[in-house]
Structure formats: structure tokens, C-alpha cells
Design an enzyme around this catalytic site. Sequence first.
Site, short mmCIF file in Angstrom:
data_model
loop_
_atom_site.label_atom_id
_atom_site.label_comp_id
_atom_site.label_asym_id
_atom_site.label_seq_id
_atom_site.Cartn_x
_atom_site.Cartn_y
_atom_site.Cartn_z
CD GLU A 89 0.49 3.17 1.31
OE1 GLU A 89 -0.18 2.19 1.62
OE2 GLU A 89 0.17 4.26 0.39
CD GLU A 106 -0.51 4.78 -3.67
OE1 GLU A 106 -1.88 5.47 -2.03
OE2 GLU A 106 -0.77 3.81 -3.57
O1 AHR Z 1 -5.69 4.81 -2.85
C1 AHR Z 1 -5.78 4.91 -1.73
C2 AHR Z 1 -5.17 3.88 -1.04
O2 AHR Z 1 -3.96 4.98 -0.27
C3 AHR Z 1 -3.85 3.15 -1.49
O3 AHR Z 1 -4.56 1.17 -1.92
C4 AHR Z 1 -2.71 2.90 -0.50
O4 AHR Z 1 -1.80 2.99 -1.51
C5 AHR Z 1 -2.52 4.14 0.24
O5 AHR Z 1 -2.84 3.65 1.06
#
Ligand code: AHR
Length: 502
Positions: A173, A305
Amino acid sequence: MAKVYINEKNKKGHINPELYGNFSEHLGRCIYEGLYVGENSEIPNTNGMRNDVVAALKEMKLPVLRWPGGCFADEYHWKDGIGPKENRKKMINTHWGGVTEDNSFGTHEFFELCEQIGCKTYINGNVGSGTVQEMSEWVEYMTFDGVSPMADLRRKNGREKAWKVDYFGVGNENWGCGGNMTPSYYGNLYRRYQTYVRNYDQKHPIFKVCCGPNAGDTYWTENVLKTCFENAPEWMHGFMDGLSLHYYTLPEDDWSHKGSALDFDDAAWYKTLAKAFKLDELIHKHSTIMDKYDPEKKIGLICDEWGTWYDVEPGTNPGFLYQQSTMRDALVAGLSLNIFNKHCDRVKMANIAQLINVLQAVILTEGPKMLRTPTYHVFHMYKYHQDADLVESYIDGVEQIGEDEKFKVPHLQESASVDKDGVVTITLNNLSIDKAEEVEIAFAECNPKYVSAAILTNDMHAYNTFEDPDKVHEEVFTDYKIENGKIIFTMPACSVVMFRVK
Ligand code: AHR
């Protein structure tokens, strides 16, 4: 009656086992308590890893685990997590609750865990606050088998043989918590950092993942790819094997009021599922941009994610992201995994967030107690798709359901695959809260002789607790008949069904 057609002769692509991957971050009780309790714990463990959790993950056939973050990855300095534990440097986990991280779970512990589970490894490196040298040395430490400063250090810390790093993420990210960069700035950093992610083991090259977009951010995708492909030799594919995509399902678009995991009405049920379906559109959108640079689909989209994100359970630390998981989450998992299967030509890995005690977890723990969430059971039922070939399938007679025009969902959704032994696996979801459906499954040629099936169904709000850990669980399903080569059954409302047919 809804008719499901399976053309098991028309193979559409290969389903990488890694589509069924998970993600574990130094966040809340995911690593500490969830996975790692230390050798001296009273909780039964092997070299510090919880035996109950490892056994459940093996049963689920966990194929790959991502670590150490997440946002944590771009603050993580791996050298703080090696060597004698009593000497390991402590740090503040600034993203997640401001707690002290004692680094007792580090590189050696992660590989130990993956060895016990028998899964592949996905390491996420630090671009946001780390140096090229730090990243390069980490790769040397983990994967170089000869004589070198980092390989020697690894040996000094008790590990003779190099490990295998299957996937390596160059930052996380980086448009946000990983450094708030612009796509062209990150793209250039990516080119530079990845250069020093060396392949010491030529037989097992590391799959390099470039940080991709958040949800619908096509500007990021377009510009990162443009930067990475600029003046790059064609055979280098923009220096990457994969581009990540993060997408979370929030019932409400407001991050300070995302909605409750347990207390929701019918409208929120359909809204949540409709938002989860957006994954299909997002994969399509980003993949179309990737097609411009990579028409042969050599670069994988890595959905590392995904999952539901609600308000934390009342009374728990807001920085720990602990939430419960109901049948609604089971359906989100079921429909998302079907979407990944259907996009297996482009999606090469997906990692639900997160493994234990965080967000849409497959396992929850409370001290020595452990439970499998409804989401766990879906992963368990779908495991037969791993390493199989996706086959053509569609449903005739699908209705769009839901009260709000903006958040309609198909009442049924499916995917199907055939494995190397010719067994066809079909996974079906009935998203309706209250309507059972007559279903007929027909095949191109297969005349089902051997059939086994499983079902997960319950009330829409049902979930497992430490007092009643098996309230929602997978059951053998026998309530079907076979007529003229077709499988006919009634699919209960709010259910996930899996058939294995030959
Ligand atoms: O999964 C929680 C968070 O969500 C992670 O650390 C990040 O990559 C995303 O914003």
C-alpha cells in the site's frame, strides 16, 4: 427451478492453489496468541506454534501465507527479529494499537510456522521506511546457501539451509500507509528495489509482487505499469511477476461507522454481498489495463488483501480489528472464491485478511480456546478447487434479489473445476435470506456415478462462539437425487453447497 450447466470438457484455465491463501500481520492477536504462544506456554505448541491452529490450517489445506504485513511491513526492520529473543529490539506498533512489539516472532519463526503447516511463503518487504540494502540483505539471509555475510549470520542463528521464498512483495500500500507515494514515484522505487531481490536459487526464482491499486484506483494501476514498462526490455514484463490489488467489503462507506459484524438487518445483508460482488468488476477493470501492457497475461493479479471489515467487537481494542464472523461472511467468502476461480487466467494468488483474530478471520482464539469461523468452513469445502482446472459453467434462471435497486445480487452463484483425476467440483451459493431454491445440475458428458457433497447453512446471523464453537459447521449433504445424469436438490436459503462428481 434454476439450472446449472457444467461443461466439464471446456477447460478455461488453471486454478492456482494460492487463490486460497491467507494473510497474517503483526496486528492485534493474529501473530501473538493466534499463531505463536512461545515454547514455554501452557497452550500445547511445537516450537512455540499452537498445535490446534496448525492442525486446523493443515486440514483447510492452507496453500500460502503472507507476512509480516500489511502496513506493518513498511515499518518492519527484519534484523530486529533475529537472534536470541532476549536481545531482540522492541518497537512500537504504530499502526495497530500503539502496542510494544517485542519481535519474538521473526523470520526464523515464520519459516518454522510455514514448514509446520506445509504452505508456501509470501514475504512482504519494506520500501516505505527501509533501504534497498536492508531488503537485499533480507533476501540474501533467507535464500543464499553459499558463504556470505548474511548466510553466515543465518547459520549463526541456528539455520543451516537456506529457506525458499516463494513470493516477495516490494512494499505494501505504498499509495497510503507504505509511504503516501505517487504511482510514478513508487514505480521508479519498485524498479530499483526489485533489482536487488536476487534469485540466488535459480531453480526457484522468487515471484516478485509490485504494489498495485486500492479498490477502483485505476490511475494507480495505469501509472505504475507505465513507469515500470517504460524503456524496459520486453521480456522483463515491467520487472514484475505480479501486481497486487486490495479490496475490502464494508457494509457502509464510512470508515468510522463501517457497520456491525453481528447486528445487521436484511438490507445490510444484501448491501454487504453486493459490495463483495464488486470484486468481479474490479478484477475486470484492472486486468483490462494490465492487458494493454501484458496481453499474454504473464503478470498475475495478486488480490493479497480482501474480505469484510466491520466495526470492532464492542469492548475490544479498536487498533486490533477483532470482529466476529457470521453466515454473511461465509457467503462473502463463497462468492469471492468463486469470482477468483472464474478469473484464474489473471488472478494468481489471493490472501484473505486475515488468518486469525483479525478482520474476516478463519480462526478465532481466546487463550487456550480455538474456534473455526463460518469462513473457515467455506475454505475447507472449496479446497478441492486448488490446482484443478476451471471449467465452463453458468446458471439459467438466476434472479436478482435485494430490496435496494443499487444493491441487488444474483440469488445463486457458482464455479466449477475438474481435477487431475477427472473429478468435477462444483461450489454453489444461495444468497437469499429466506428462499430455498430447486436446483438441477447438468453436465456435458459426465454421468454422475460417484457423488459426494457438503453443505454449510444456518440462520443469517449464526456464528460460532467459544461456548458453542460448532454451531455453524460443514455437514455431509445427502439430500439430492440423480435423474437422467442430472443432480436435483433443494438448496436451502443462506447456504453454500459443494459437490464432487465423477
Ligand atoms: O489488513 C489490515 C490493513 O489493511 C493492512 O495492514 C493494510 O495493508 C490494509 O490497509
